[in-house]
Design a protein around this motif. Structure first.
Motif, PDB file in Angstrom:
ATOM      1  N   ASN A 189       1.556  -0.909   0.328  1.00 40.05           N
ATOM      2  CA  ASN A 189       0.037   0.444  -0.084  1.00 40.05           C
ATOM      3  C   ASN A 189       1.062   1.393   0.145  1.00 40.05           C
ATOM      4  N   PRO A 190       0.698   1.817  -1.335  1.00 43.95           N
ATOM      5  CA  PRO A 190       2.021   3.141  -0.801  1.00 43.95           C
ATOM      6  C   PRO A 190       1.561   4.175  -0.611  1.00 43.95           C
ATOM      7  N   GLU A 191       0.382   4.267   0.154  1.00 39.49           N
ATOM      8  CA  GLU A 191       0.000   4.965   1.441  1.00 39.49           C
ATOM      9  C   GLU A 191      -0.416   4.954   2.617  1.00 39.49           C
ATOM     10  N   ALA A 192       0.444   3.948   2.738  1.00 40.16           N
ATOM     11  CA  ALA A 192       0.284   2.908   3.984  1.00 40.16           C
ATOM     12  C   ALA A 192       0.626   4.101   5.524  1.00 40.16           C
ATOM     13  N   PRO A 193       0.359   4.462   6.659  1.00 35.34           N
ATOM     14  CA  PRO A 193       0.074   5.399   7.305  1.00 35.34           C
ATOM     15  C   PRO A 193       1.964   4.799   8.454  1.00 35.34           C
ATOM     16  N   LYS A 194       2.530   5.584   8.276  1.00 30.93           N
ATOM     17  CA  LYS A 194       3.859   5.192   9.123  1.00 30.93           C
ATOM     18  C   LYS A 194       3.641   5.980  10.828  1.00 30.93           C
ATOM     19  N   GLY A 195       4.384   4.427  11.638  1.00 27.30           N
ATOM     20  CA  GLY A 195       3.822   5.210  12.927  1.00 27.30           C
ATOM     21  C   GLY A 195       3.728   3.784  14.208  1.00 27.30           C
ATOM     22  N   TRP A 199       1.359  -2.439   8.448  1.00 29.83           N
ATOM     23  CA  TRP A 199       1.610  -1.192   9.353  1.00 29.83           C
ATOM     24  C   TRP A 199      -0.295  -1.772  10.436  1.00 29.83           C
ATOM     25  N   LEU A 200      -0.150  -0.751  11.151  1.00 29.83           N
ATOM     26  CA  LEU A 200      -1.158  -0.822  12.335  1.00 29.83           C
ATOM     27  C   LEU A 200      -2.723   0.022  11.737  1.00 29.83           C
ATOM     28  N   LYS A 201      -3.631  -0.605  11.625  1.00 28.23           N
ATOM     29  CA  LYS A 201      -4.814   0.035  11.436  1.00 28.23           C
ATOM     30  C   LYS A 201      -5.382   0.976  12.722  1.00 28.23           C
ATOM     31  N   SER A 202      -4.765   1.126  13.335  1.00 31.16           N
ATOM     32  CA  SER A 202      -5.181   2.495  14.126  1.00 31.16           C
ATOM     33  C   SER A 202      -4.475   3.220  13.425  1.00 31.16           C
ATOM     34  N   LEU A 203      -3.624   3.792  12.919  1.00 31.75           N
ATOM     35  CA  LEU A 203      -3.333   4.848  12.056  1.00 31.75           C
ATOM     36  C   LEU A 203      -3.826   4.934  10.925  1.00 31.75           C
ATOM     37  N   GLU A 204      -4.588   4.816  10.657  1.00 29.54           N
ATOM     38  CA  GLU A 204      -5.190   4.587   8.875  1.00 29.54           C
ATOM     39  C   GLU A 204      -6.346   5.456   9.397  1.00 29.54           C
ATOM     40  N   LYS A 205      -6.160   6.768   8.714  1.00 29.03           N
ATOM     41  CA  LYS A 205      -6.792   7.633   9.097  1.00 29.03           C
ATOM     42  C   LYS A 205      -8.421   7.813   8.184  1.00 29.03           C
ATOM     43  N   THR A 206      -8.804   8.593   8.766  1.00 29.93           N
ATOM     44  CA  THR A 206      -9.824   8.494   8.307  1.00 29.93           C
ATOM     45  C   THR A 206      -9.912   8.099   7.112  1.00 29.93           C
ATOM     46  N   GLN A 207      -8.924   7.626   5.900  1.00 32.07           N
ATOM     47  CA  GLN A 207      -8.189   7.731   4.460  1.00 32.07           C
ATOM     48  C   GLN A 207      -8.742   6.529   4.999  1.00 32.07           C
TER      49      GLN A 207
END
Length: 699
Positions: free
Chosen positions: A136-142, A691-699
């Protein structure tokens, strides 16, 4: 006669072309650096000759980047105006022209340049690709990922003979975060294996790769923005230093991998050429792309061969920030990592922090996982997979238990016999011992029928020898017919089978007959040789959980008069004894790849049989194996590679160097239900793209 000899010569040279990204282009020509010329029928392959009109120092920075290798030298035209000189020139001109043709033929080969390299066929991803399909090129970091590793470590330098580094422990390489330095290219090798292509690599530190049509040399063009963690640029000098250091002071496996390099030329700060000893081997370029790039300025005043707990300077997406020797490592993501936006990295390395705890006991580790001490557990015990996951976190969905099919060639797992020892020097002894391993009982009783019996050195792959040899494989083997058992051509390889009960008496009688033929006779409830010495050996183990699996094998061996036993040691002693070949029989796994290459040389070639620290654990020194290895490493097509691997597999099996164990063709893992991923690709577990699900913003 206004132009001199080279003025005439230019008119006879072939058109200069370059392949870029799989298509032909006149890149040097477009920059005015070379001429369009043609030999006609005299030379079918293009040749690159420098233009007499422009020299590199007069080119723009972009054009200077295209400067061809130094063996293509710029030559100035010569004007001849004196009548006497013109007369002499008329005589010698044909001779000079003929000489120029002779000198030019060795480099009559097309030059390809590309963003990646495919050993066979074409690359899946074009030069314009932005990311791999399985990320996922837009995977959230953190966030933080908590992992575990089996065993321990006593050094953070993974490249030397001395000590055990974290990547040598179980599962560590699958995590995608480790102490390895970035290589020139990724897709093959240990650092970042491809998820969806078997024999291709793409530039990481190298922006592009150039190579001749006959694969006699390769040039890596480095990315100018590549940096070590201290901010210093990565240059061709670091690459050359890495080559020299690993060749001189690195683990023997690197000397084997780099032995085909004739010389290394630094063309400029960001261009380096490797000239190979022999042409025509597409695999060598792939392996050179796996070369880890070490910082010369960091290592020049340090002892490279010494063990160390100081995190060595790297250039990758993570750096080690905390070390508890033998117990814990903490990695933190490099916020200004130079390569974070590269297509090969987008969507990967998404956790800010990765903590790895080391466990010596798998039972203790599993209990820690159940208690929530870490996030992912890769399961290797069939019994535990079947019965150990009945805890509340699995029941309520907080932990996901997943069995995921894959197409990864499974590692070779077996009991390897040390043929350097006189007891195992006779193939009949090795075959007899293999007959006494009761896999069916072991699988039913101890593994809940979870495994498949290994019947190849390349299980779960197209390289496995099956049935009788045919086609190209048969032709390869036929060249060695007088050195091979006749049964190899008439009988498929097979292992002894039981009904899940005890060893049949017929199998025991066959084993005893083979042992008798090898000189071992029954005397006073045991087998002895002509010197009245008993047949006695130990199986070396590093994992205590294997004792319950191999103890029944020991008991069956004792029933036919063999004094066998088990010896379990810690990981440090295990490595030391392996390095010194100080064992009789050893439980061992050998990683296999999607494209068998130089690691096969390390495993099976006679040159490795007595090199301390080599991976030729069985001490194989067989001229047929050596010959087939040469054909495997020199394969020009995927079909010929498959045929050579199958022929090699068949010969190794016929010599019974190991007792084949079992394999699994899927991933077994459990993980906290707080992670997300696009998919699990066929050729890797792909944890580096989670990546972490919790970091998936509202995206």
């Amino acid at each position: 006669m206004g132009q001199g000899p080279f003025g005439y010569f230019w008119g006879c040279l072939p058109k200069v072309t370059r392949r870029k990204g799989g298509t032909l282009s006149s890149r040097y020509l477009d920059k005015g650096y070379v001429h369009k010329t043609n030999f006609g029928k005299m030379c079918r392959s293009p040749i690159l000759i420098a233009s007499k009109h422009r020299s590199p120092k007069n080119l723009s920075p972009q054009a200077r980047h295209l400067t061809p290798p130094p063996f293509f030298q710029s030559i100035q035209a010569v004007n001849v105006t004196d009548p006497k000189a013109q007369a002499v020139w008329i005589v010698i001109r044909p001779l000079l022209f003929a000489l120029s043709l002779v000198l030019s033929f060795p480099v009559c080969a097309a030059i390809s340049e590309s963003h990646g390299y495919a050993q066979f066929g074409v690359l899946k991803y074009p030069a314009s690709f932005t990311h791999f399909d399985w990320v996922n090129p837009e995977a959230p970091k953190g966030g933080t990922l908590r992992m575990m590793a089996f065993g321990t470590f006593d050094t953070l330098n993974p490249y030397t003979f001395k000590g055990s580094s974290p990547v040598s422990t179980g599962n560590f390489l699958q995590y995608g975060v480790n102490e390895l330095n970035e290589p020139l290219m990724v897709g093959t090798g240990q650092y970042d294996p491809s998820g969806d292509e078997p024999t291709s690599s793409y530039g990481l530190i190298a922006q592009s790769v150039e190579f001749s049509e006959d694969r006699s040399w390769v040039v890596f063009n480095l990315r100018p923005q590549a940096r070590f963690h201290d901010g210093k640029p990565i240059t061709a000098y670091d690459v050359a230093f890495s080559y020299r250091t690993l060749l001189k002071d690195g683990h023997p496996q690197y000397r084997t991998a780099l032995q085909e390099v004739q010389r290394v030329d630094i063309l400029n700060r960001h261009r380096i050429r490797f000239v190979l000893k022999r042409a025509g081997n597409p695999l060598l370029i792939l392996r050179l792309g796996e070369l880890p790039v070490l910082p010369q300025h960091y290592w020049k005043d340090r002892d490279f061969k010494a063990t160390t707990f100081e995190p060595p300077l790297g250039s990758g997406p993570y750096r080690i920030t905390k070390v508890m020797p033998g117990r814990q490592l903490v990695f933190e993501r490099v916020k200004d990592y130079w390569g974070k936006d590269l297509p090969v990295n987008r969507g990967k390395y998404n956790f800010n922090r990765v903590e790895v705890e080391f466990y010596r006991d798998s039972d203790v580790a599993f209990e820690a996982f159940k208690a929530g001490e870490f996030d992912i557990y890769i399961e290797h015990q069939a019994k535990n997979w079947s019965t150990g996951y009945n805890f509340s976190a699995v029941a309520n969905g907080q932990v996901i238990k997943a069995q995921i099919p894959h197409k990864i060639p499974t590692q070779t797992q077996g009991l390897f016999m040390n043929s350097r020892r006189s007891s195992f020097a006779d193939v009949r002894v090795r075959e007899a011992l293999g007959l006494m391993f009761n896999f069916e009982w072991t699988n039913r009783t101890l593994f809940n029928d979870a495994y498949t019996r290994t019947m190849s050195y390349y299980p779960n792959s197209e390289f496995s020898a099956t049935g009788l040899p045919t086609g190209a494989e048969w032709l390869m083997l036929s060249a060695y017919r007088d050195q091979l058992p006749a049964s190899l051509f008439t009988q498929p390889f097979s292992v002894s089978k039981t009904d899940g009960g005890g060893i049949p008496r017929e199998t025991m009688r066959k084993a005893l007959k083979l042992l008798a033929e090898a000189g071992w006779k029954w005397s006073d409830q045991r087998l002895v040789n002509a010197d009245n010495q008993p047949l006695r050996f130990e199986i070396l183990l590093v994992n205590p959980s294997l004792e319950r699996i191999f103890q029944p094998f020991i008991e069956d061996l004792r029933r036919i008069g063999i004094d066998a036993g088990l010896r379990t040691v810690d990981r440090a002693q295990y490595k030391q004894r392996l390095d010194q070949f100080d064992f009789d029989m050893v439980s061992m796994t050998m990683p296999q790849t999607l494209s068998p290459g130089l690691e096969q040389w390390q495993y099976f070639h006679s040159s490795q049989a007595y090199i301390k620290g080599s991976k030729n654990y069985s001490g194989i020194a067989n001229p047929v194996v050596d010959g087939l290895l040469n054909q495997l490493l020199g394969a020009q097509t995927r079909d010929s590679q498959v045929a050579a691997a199958r022929a090699l597999d068949r010969v190794l099996l016929s010599q019974h160097y190991m007792i084949p164990n079992w394999y699994l063709n899927n991933h077994r893992l459990a993980y906290r239900n707080r992670f997300a991923m696009v998919t699990t690709p066929p050729y890797t577990l792909g944890l580096r793209a989670w990546w972490l699900k919790s970091l998936e913003k509202t995206q």
